[in-house]
Design a protein around this motif. Structure first.
Motif, PDB file in Angstrom:
ATOM      1  N   LYS A 123      -8.914  -4.944 -20.588  1.00  0.00           N
ATOM      2  CA  LYS A 123      -9.524  -3.614 -20.444  1.00  0.00           C
ATOM      3  C   LYS A 123     -11.046  -3.714 -20.507  1.00  0.00           C
ATOM      4  CE  LYS A 123      -5.671  -0.942 -22.273  1.00  0.00           C
ATOM      5  NZ  LYS A 123      -5.153  -0.180 -23.412  1.00  0.00           N
ATOM      6  N   LEU A 124     -11.563  -4.533 -21.427  1.00  0.00           N
ATOM      7  CA  LEU A 124     -13.013  -4.717 -21.533  1.00  0.00           C
ATOM      8  C   LEU A 124     -13.566  -5.371 -20.267  1.00  0.00           C
ATOM      9  CD1 LEU A 124     -13.133  -5.883 -25.256  1.00  0.00           C
ATOM     10  CD2 LEU A 124     -14.121  -3.755 -24.347  1.00  0.00           C
ATOM     11  N   LEU A 125     -12.834  -6.352 -19.745  1.00  0.00           N
ATOM     12  CA  LEU A 125     -13.253  -7.012 -18.509  1.00  0.00           C
ATOM     13  C   LEU A 125     -13.291  -6.013 -17.354  1.00  0.00           C
ATOM     14  CD1 LEU A 125     -11.186 -10.314 -18.816  1.00  0.00           C
ATOM     15  CD2 LEU A 125     -13.675 -10.103 -19.011  1.00  0.00           C
ATOM     16  N   THR A 126     -12.236  -5.220 -17.231  1.00  0.00           N
ATOM     17  CA  THR A 126     -12.158  -4.237 -16.157  1.00  0.00           C
ATOM     18  C   THR A 126     -13.322  -3.246 -16.229  1.00  0.00           C
ATOM     19  OG1 THR A 126      -9.762  -4.444 -16.035  1.00  0.00           O
ATOM     20  CG2 THR A 126     -10.708  -2.417 -15.141  1.00  0.00           C
ATOM     21  N   ALA A 127     -13.733  -2.893 -17.459  1.00  0.00           N
ATOM     22  CA  ALA A 127     -14.828  -1.930 -17.643  1.00  0.00           C
ATOM     23  C   ALA A 127     -16.140  -2.435 -17.043  1.00  0.00           C
ATOM     24  CB  ALA A 127     -15.010  -1.621 -19.127  1.00  0.00           C
ATOM     25  N   VAL A 128     -16.276  -3.751 -16.895  1.00  0.00           N
ATOM     26  CA  VAL A 128     -17.511  -4.318 -16.327  1.00  0.00           C
ATOM     27  C   VAL A 128     -17.230  -5.111 -15.049  1.00  0.00           C
ATOM     28  CG1 VAL A 128     -18.807  -4.287 -18.499  1.00  0.00           C
ATOM     29  CG2 VAL A 128     -17.458  -6.321 -17.900  1.00  0.00           C
ATOM     30  N   GLN A 137     -15.031  -1.028 -34.528  1.00  0.00           N
ATOM     31  CA  GLN A 137     -15.986  -1.940 -33.885  1.00  0.00           C
ATOM     32  C   GLN A 137     -15.835  -1.975 -32.358  1.00  0.00           C
ATOM     33  OE1 GLN A 137     -15.035  -5.508 -36.146  1.00  0.00           O
ATOM     34  NE2 GLN A 137     -16.895  -5.257 -37.370  1.00  0.00           N
ATOM     35  N   LYS A 138     -14.840  -1.281 -31.828  1.00  0.00           N
ATOM     36  CA  LYS A 138     -14.623  -1.304 -30.378  1.00  0.00           C
ATOM     37  C   LYS A 138     -15.848  -0.849 -29.580  1.00  0.00           C
ATOM     38  CE  LYS A 138      -9.587  -1.004 -30.132  1.00  0.00           C
ATOM     39  NZ  LYS A 138      -8.443  -0.169 -29.705  1.00  0.00           N
ATOM     40  N   PRO A 139     -16.544   0.224 -30.001  1.00  0.00           N
ATOM     41  CA  PRO A 139     -17.739   0.615 -29.221  1.00  0.00           C
ATOM     42  C   PRO A 139     -18.792  -0.501 -29.174  1.00  0.00           C
ATOM     43  CG  PRO A 139     -17.052   2.419 -30.640  1.00  0.00           C
ATOM     44  CD  PRO A 139     -16.238   1.215 -31.034  1.00  0.00           C
ATOM     45  N   GLU A 140     -18.972  -1.229 -30.288  1.00  0.00           N
ATOM     46  CA  GLU A 140     -19.926  -2.344 -30.292  1.00  0.00           C
ATOM     47  C   GLU A 140     -19.441  -3.458 -29.361  1.00  0.00           C
ATOM     48  OE1 GLU A 140     -21.755  -3.333 -34.333  1.00  0.00           O
ATOM     49  OE2 GLU A 140     -19.924  -2.233 -34.859  1.00  0.00           O
ATOM     50  N   GLY A 141     -18.129  -3.701 -29.371  1.00  0.00           N
ATOM     51  CA  GLY A 141     -17.564  -4.706 -28.471  1.00  0.00           C
ATOM     52  C   GLY A 141     -17.782  -4.337 -27.016  1.00  0.00           C
ATOM     53  N   LEU A 142     -17.566  -3.065 -26.685  1.00  0.00           N
ATOM     54  CA  LEU A 142     -17.803  -2.609 -25.317  1.00  0.00           C
ATOM     55  C   LEU A 142     -19.275  -2.760 -24.949  1.00  0.00           C
ATOM     56  CD1 LEU A 142     -16.912  -1.331 -22.660  1.00  0.00           C
ATOM     57  CD2 LEU A 142     -17.168   0.924 -23.745  1.00  0.00           C
ATOM     58  N   ASN A 143     -20.169  -2.445 -25.880  1.00  0.00           N
ATOM     59  CA  ASN A 143     -21.605  -2.616 -25.616  1.00  0.00           C
ATOM     60  C   ASN A 143     -21.942  -4.065 -25.307  1.00  0.00           C
ATOM     61  OD1 ASN A 143     -22.235   0.080 -25.852  1.00  0.00           O
ATOM     62  ND2 ASN A 143     -22.769  -0.056 -28.019  1.00  0.00           N
ATOM     63  N   ASP A 144     -21.266  -5.016 -25.970  1.00  0.00           N
ATOM     64  CA  ASP A 144     -21.490  -6.437 -25.673  1.00  0.00           C
ATOM     65  C   ASP A 144     -21.098  -6.754 -24.234  1.00  0.00           C
ATOM     66  OD1 ASP A 144     -22.314  -6.704 -28.305  1.00  0.00           O
ATOM     67  OD2 ASP A 144     -20.520  -7.797 -28.956  1.00  0.00           O
ATOM     68  N   PHE A 145     -20.010  -6.161 -23.762  1.00  0.00           N
ATOM     69  CA  PHE A 145     -19.574  -6.401 -22.386  1.00  0.00           C
ATOM     70  C   PHE A 145     -20.533  -5.748 -21.389  1.00  0.00           C
ATOM     71  CE2 PHE A 145     -16.006  -8.165 -24.401  1.00  0.00           C
ATOM     72  CZ  PHE A 145     -15.305  -8.919 -23.473  1.00  0.00           C
ATOM     73  N   ILE A 146     -21.089  -4.607 -21.763  1.00  0.00           N
ATOM     74  CA  ILE A 146     -22.092  -3.973 -20.900  1.00  0.00           C
ATOM     75  C   ILE A 146     -23.341  -4.857 -20.831  1.00  0.00           C
ATOM     76  CG2 ILE A 146     -23.634  -1.973 -20.704  1.00  0.00           C
ATOM     77  CD1 ILE A 146     -21.224  -0.311 -21.878  1.00  0.00           C
ATOM     78  N   ALA A 147     -23.723  -5.446 -21.975  1.00  0.00           N
ATOM     79  CA  ALA A 147     -24.857  -6.390 -21.991  1.00  0.00           C
ATOM     80  C   ALA A 147     -24.536  -7.622 -21.151  1.00  0.00           C
ATOM     81  CB  ALA A 147     -25.191  -6.796 -23.429  1.00  0.00           C
ATOM     82  N   LEU A 148     -23.271  -8.045 -21.173  1.00  0.00           N
ATOM     83  CA  LEU A 148     -22.842  -9.174 -20.342  1.00  0.00           C
ATOM     84  C   LEU A 148     -23.023  -8.830 -18.863  1.00  0.00           C
ATOM     85  CD1 LEU A 148     -21.404 -11.841 -19.651  1.00  0.00           C
ATOM     86  CD2 LEU A 148     -19.225 -10.635 -20.012  1.00  0.00           C
TER      87      LEU A 148
END
Length: 193
Positions: A66-71, A167-178
């Motif tokens: 899901k995190l991958l798909t978001a980016v 911590q999910k929002p912080e994790g998503l922010n890391d993927f956005i930074a990626l």
């Protein structure tokens, strides 16, 4: 000398260098595009991964997808996923230092064959091994480190996000930074099929 990913896979599948080989169902080699410019590295297989022979296929893997798909990333198209160790540690414990040391040449070979421009460490264990020994995920997640021309970031392990959903929002922010780093360093990732 190993020159192809298939040769490496054959070698790893026969490995019996440490005690993990005795209890595994399957070697969990890795999955993804062998020409990917972005590589994700976790610590080791869990129960579902051991049974299916593929990294991150349990609940944590579903969250990772899901995190991958978001980016706009996909494990079957434009990234590669591997682990520090290729066999499941009993009861999902952290891999022992000696187990990681024996398995490290396989990971090094994967990295050498893939030649990623970006490596994302999923969780503390891989970040400590690959980025720096005193890496603190809660404090340093999402920060970029350059090593030998490769950009590296540590982020929360998907299983940790399931245990600590706050911590999910912080994790998503890391993927956005990626995604931002990919667009700076290797935008061709988004053209890979």
């Amino acid at each position: 000398m190993i020159q192809t990913m298939e040769q490496l896979r054959e070698t790893v599948c026969c490995c019996e260098k440490c005690g993990l080989a005795a209890t595994r169902h399957n070697v969990v080699f890795g999955v993804g595009n062998p020409r990917a410019k972005v590589m994700f590295i976790g610590e080791g297989p869990g129960e579902n991964e051991d049974l299916q022979g593929e990294p991150f296929v349990g609940r944590g893997g579903q969250l990772l997808d899901k995190l991958l798909t978001a980016v706009d990333l996909d494990r079957n198209k434009n990234i590669y996923i591997a682990n520090m160790v290729k066999c499941r540690p009993p009861k999902n414990r952290d891999p022992l230092p000696e187990e990681m040391e024996l398995c490290k040449p396989y990971l090094r070979s994967q990295v050498a064959l893939i030649r990623p421009k970006i490596i994302v460490c999923l969780g503390r264990v891989s970040a400590i091994q690959l980025i720096k020994q005193d890496f603190k995920v809660t404090r340093e997640h999402g920060q970029w480190f350059e090593k030998n021309g490769t950009w590296m970031m540590g982020t929360f392990h998907p299983a940790a996000l399931l245990r600590n959903p706050g911590q999910k929002p912080e994790g998503l922010n890391d993927f956005i930074a990626l995604r931002e780093k990919i667009l700076q360093v290797c935008p061709e990732v988004y053209g890979q099929q």
